[in-house]
Design a protein around this motif. Structure first.
Motif, short mmCIF file in Angstrom:
data_model
loop_
_atom_site.label_atom_id
_atom_site.label_comp_id
_atom_site.label_asym_id
_atom_site.label_seq_id
_atom_site.Cartn_x
_atom_site.Cartn_y
_atom_site.Cartn_z
N ARG A 103 -7.95 8.43 -9.51
CA ARG A 103 -6.77 7.90 -8.82
C ARG A 103 -7.16 6.84 -7.80
N ILE A 143 -7.98 3.59 -9.63
CA ILE A 143 -6.74 2.97 -10.11
C ILE A 143 -6.01 2.32 -8.94
N TYR A 144 -5.97 3.03 -7.81
CA TYR A 144 -5.29 2.50 -6.63
C TYR A 144 -5.97 1.20 -6.16
N SER A 185 9.73 -6.49 -6.93
CA SER A 185 9.63 -5.83 -8.23
C SER A 185 10.09 -6.76 -9.36
N CYS A 216 0.83 -1.21 0.00
CA CYS A 216 0.00 0.00 0.00
C CYS A 216 0.86 1.26 0.00
N ASN A 249 4.40 5.80 -5.24
CA ASN A 249 4.55 5.86 -6.70
C ASN A 249 3.49 6.74 -7.34
N MET A 250 2.25 6.63 -6.88
CA MET A 250 1.17 7.45 -7.44
C MET A 250 1.35 8.92 -7.10
N VAL A 273 2.74 1.63 -3.43
CA VAL A 273 1.86 2.07 -4.52
C VAL A 273 1.47 3.53 -4.32
N VAL A 325 -4.70 -6.40 -7.75
CA VAL A 325 -3.67 -7.12 -8.49
C VAL A 325 -2.55 -7.54 -7.54
N GLU A 326 -2.11 -6.61 -6.69
CA GLU A 326 -1.03 -6.89 -5.76
C GLU A 326 -1.45 -7.95 -4.74
N ARG A 374 -7.79 -0.92 -7.88
CA ARG A 374 -7.55 -2.01 -8.83
C ARG A 374 -6.12 -2.53 -8.74
N GLN A 375 -5.16 -1.63 -8.55
CA GLN A 375 -3.77 -2.04 -8.41
C GLN A 375 -3.59 -2.89 -7.14
#
Length: 158
Positions: free
Chosen positions: A74, A77-78, A154, A53, A59-60, A56, A84-85, A80-81
């Motif tokens: 935003r 997008i956060y 990463s 968290c 980075n955003m 991400v 995925v994570e 959804r990311q």
């Protein structure tokens, strides 16, 4: 019973909850299922999700001035990311097998202590604006001669 930070339980399933603020945008609540009914597994997944968290979010926020998105976009997008994570973390957790040495019976406690120390160090770094990668160990349980491989999150994401 001691609670797990950022984790709630509803109808037997554990959920990760956290209030997220990206820069000057309105804060929003992230809530996602950990897909487990095991308290032990939730206690292992929650610190890793906390690190993700923060990473991400940093980075955003570093790209906020030039991304041209609204706060609601935003936030979506956060979310959804993070789904995925969470799925990546779940896959890594499934492939991570910890085999205790013959002379050490309490490997679970040692792992919990290590994850707790890593989480505290990462949170301290995130508060200072430093977000670093964390490492994942891969062990082949079928082949004792195979070396233990430690890779960065990463690298796995790529």
């Amino acid at each position: 019973m001691c609670g797990i930070q950022n984790v709630t339980r509803k109808q037997g399933t554990y959920y990760y909850r956290k209030l997220i603020r990206l820069g000057a945008d309105k804060p929003f609540r992230l809530r996602l299922s950990l897909k487990t009914t095991s308290r032990r597994r939730a206690a292992l997944l929650a610190p890793a999700l906390t690190l993700i968290c923060e990473r991400v979010a940093m980075n955003m926020m570093s790209k906020m001035g030039r991304d041209g998105l609204t706060g609601a976009e935003r936030a979506e997008i956060y979310r959804r990311q993070m789904l995925v994570e969470r799925d990546r973390l779940e896959a890594m957790h499934a492939s991570l097998h910890i085999l205790p040495p013959d002379d050490h019976e309490d490997i679970g406690q040692a792992l919990t202590l290590r994850l707790g120390a890593s989480e505290m160090a990462a949170q301290d770094g995130a508060m200072q604006g430093k977000v670093e990668d964390f490492l994942v160990a891969r062990i082949d349980p079928d082949n004792d001669d195979e070396p233990i491989v430690i890779v960065a999150w990463s690298d796995l994401a790529d």
